[in-house]
Design a protein around this motif. Structure first.
Motif, PDB file in Angstrom:
ATOM      1  N   VAL A  40      14.539   5.169 -12.305  1.00 30.70           N
ATOM      2  CA  VAL A  40      14.621   5.014 -10.849  1.00 30.70           C
ATOM      3  C   VAL A  40      13.886   6.149 -10.148  1.00 30.70           C
ATOM      4  N   CYS A  41      14.144   7.373 -10.579  1.00 28.67           N
ATOM      5  CA  CYS A  41      13.481   8.525  -9.955  1.00 28.67           C
ATOM      6  C   CYS A  41      11.972   8.485 -10.187  1.00 28.67           C
ATOM      7  N   ASN A  42      11.564   8.080 -11.386  1.00 18.45           N
ATOM      8  CA  ASN A  42      10.131   7.938 -11.663  1.00 18.45           C
ATOM      9  C   ASN A  42       9.499   6.896 -10.743  1.00 18.45           C
ATOM     10  N   MET A  43      10.220   5.779 -10.550  1.00 24.08           N
ATOM     11  CA  MET A  43       9.708   4.711  -9.701  1.00 24.08           C
ATOM     12  C   MET A  43       9.579   5.182  -8.254  1.00 24.08           C
ATOM     13  N   ILE A  44      10.611   5.831  -7.744  1.00 24.17           N
ATOM     14  CA  ILE A  44      10.584   6.319  -6.361  1.00 24.17           C
ATOM     15  C   ILE A  44       9.479   7.350  -6.175  1.00 24.17           C
ATOM     16  N   THR A  45       9.298   8.226  -7.156  1.00 24.22           N
ATOM     17  CA  THR A  45       8.228   9.225  -7.091  1.00 24.22           C
ATOM     18  C   THR A  45       6.852   8.577  -7.027  1.00 24.22           C
ATOM     19  N   ASP A  46       6.647   7.554  -7.869  1.00 18.91           N
ATOM     20  CA  ASP A  46       5.364   6.840  -7.864  1.00 18.91           C
ATOM     21  C   ASP A  46       5.113   6.154  -6.530  1.00 18.91           C
ATOM     22  N   LEU A  47       6.171   5.535  -5.948  1.00 16.97           N
ATOM     23  CA  LEU A  47       6.018   4.852  -4.677  1.00 16.97           C
ATOM     24  C   LEU A  47       5.717   5.829  -3.543  1.00 16.97           C
ATOM     25  N   LYS A  48       6.360   6.996  -3.592  1.00 13.56           N
ATOM     26  CA  LYS A  48       6.114   7.997  -2.547  1.00 13.56           C
ATOM     27  C   LYS A  48       4.693   8.532  -2.625  1.00 13.56           C
ATOM     28  N   LYS A  49       4.159   8.623  -3.852  1.00 16.13           N
ATOM     29  CA  LYS A  49       2.770   9.050  -4.015  1.00 16.13           C
ATOM     30  C   LYS A  49       1.826   8.057  -3.350  1.00 16.13           C
ATOM     31  N   GLU A  50       2.137   6.760  -3.562  1.00 13.61           N
ATOM     32  CA  GLU A  50       1.301   5.709  -2.940  1.00 13.61           C
ATOM     33  C   GLU A  50       1.424   5.763  -1.428  1.00 13.61           C
ATOM     34  N   ARG A  51       2.650   6.047  -0.939  1.00 18.95           N
ATOM     35  CA  ARG A  51       2.884   6.098   0.510  1.00 18.95           C
ATOM     36  C   ARG A  51       2.083   7.242   1.158  1.00 18.95           C
ATOM     37  N   SER A  52       2.024   8.395   0.462  1.00 18.91           N
ATOM     38  CA  SER A  52       1.321   9.553   1.001  1.00 18.91           C
ATOM     39  C   SER A  52      -0.183   9.454   0.769  1.00 18.91           C
TER      40      SER A  52
END
Length: 334
Positions: free
Chosen positions: A322-334
């Motif tokens: 879950v944390c890996n997924m959220i981190t990846d999504l935040k990278k895409e968002r930024s």
């Protein structure tokens, strides 16, 4: 005077009448429930049984009860969180466990996870809320937005299209959301409506994708010392669950998930159904084989549980999925 030709005609008519009577008797036998004298409404091709609505429903209850007993899924005085999406499987499971809880010593709470799919999830929430009210079952909702600060729809806009499917994102988030709900509610068990067809499809998906480790996790029960995860409908055909819902007038959402065709599950479902149509019972045979294979691979698939350094939840690596997924999504968002 009766002529020879008249006698021959009369004999033929009598023979045809007897054949018609035999055919009618055979049809009536087929139409009659093999457990009682009521009219049969369902025929199990793999067993040859013809059953009326009541006897069919009782057979499904017995199958679920047998699976629960075989794997010691629910113990005395436990609290069971039931994951209820609003589809046929989860509402049939809720109906069955509600009936069982009335004659056995365990409690249930229905939990729906709101992924944040506009329109689709709204309808399901209303169906579940209404059905839980009718059954007098406690009902809770948890949303991706509240738990992860992102909805599924937002996640799909942020994801790397080539790497992550909607089912991968949703599966990771949903499992954690149910874990969170069970912990918050003090539950001992999480029950989901996965059926026999789901298990076959998941086995083939894991095999085709090369994810052999997950094959060792396919038992419908759990011997975890933490919150146990169970699948009471795991030995029942999807088609039988559909008929149980219809014959018992259970409400359920018929609109499929708008992202369901993104993976290969639909193609595998159609493939397995076509084989079952030609070879009745082959799904049962395959399921038994999968469970045996899963037991053999269980030890080799075992991974020591660790604590995620980010959120504190259990995982098999340094950082949980879950944390890996959220981190990846935040990278895409930024």
């Amino acid at each position: 005077m009766v002529s020879i030709s008249d006698y021959h005609t009369s004999s033929q008519a009598g023979l045809q009448s007897k054949e018609s009577d035999i055919k009618l008797k055979h049809i009536l036998q087929i139409m009659q429930c093999q457990k009682c004298e009521n009219t049969a409404v369902y025929t199990r091709k793999y067993s040859g049984e013809s059953l009326c609505s009541e006897c069919f429903s009782n057979s499904i209850l017995r199958k679920a009860a047998k699976t629960i007993s075989k794997y010691k899924m629910i113990k005395n005085d436990e609290l069971v969180v039931i994951g209820v999406s609003g589809g046929k499987d989860s509402l049939v499971l809720l109906s069955i466990l509600k009936k069982m809880s009335e004659t056995h010593n365990f409690r249930i709470i229905a939990v729906t996870i709101d992924e944040g799919i506009p329109g689709y999830r709204d309808e399901a929430l209303e169906i579940v809320k209404s059905f839980c009210s009718k059954l007098d079952v406690e009902f809770r909702t948890y949303s991706y937005k509240e738990l992860y600060d992102v909805t599924l729809s937002e996640s799909l806009e942020l994801r790397d299209e080539e790497k992550t499917t909607s089912c991968s994102i949703c599966g990771i988030f949903r499992r954690r959301a149910l874990d969170h709900a069970a912990e918050e509610l003090g539950a001992n068990v999480i029950a989901t409506g996965h059926n026999l067809d789901d298990s076959l499809q998941t086995f083939l998906i894991n095999t085709l994708s090369g994810d052999s480790n997950k094959i060792g996790w396919m038992s419908p029960g759990s011997d975890s010392k933490q919150i146990r995860k169970i699948k009471p409908l795991a030995e029942i055909y999807e088609s039988e669950i559909v008929f149980y819902a219809f014959t018992n007038n259970l409400p359920f959402q018929t609109e499929p998930c708008p992202h369901m065709n993104e993976g290969i599950r639909t193609e595998i479902r159609e493939f397995l159904n076509s084989i079952e149509d030609q070879h009745s019972g082959i799904k049962n045979n395959m399921y038994r084989s999968i469970i045996k294979i899963s037991e053999v691979m269980k030890d080799s698939s075992f991974k020591e549980k660790r604590i995620c350094t980010n959120c504190g939840n259990q995982c098999t690596g340094k950082i949980c999925a879950v944390c890996n997924m959220i981190t990846d999504l935040k990278k895409e968002r930024s």
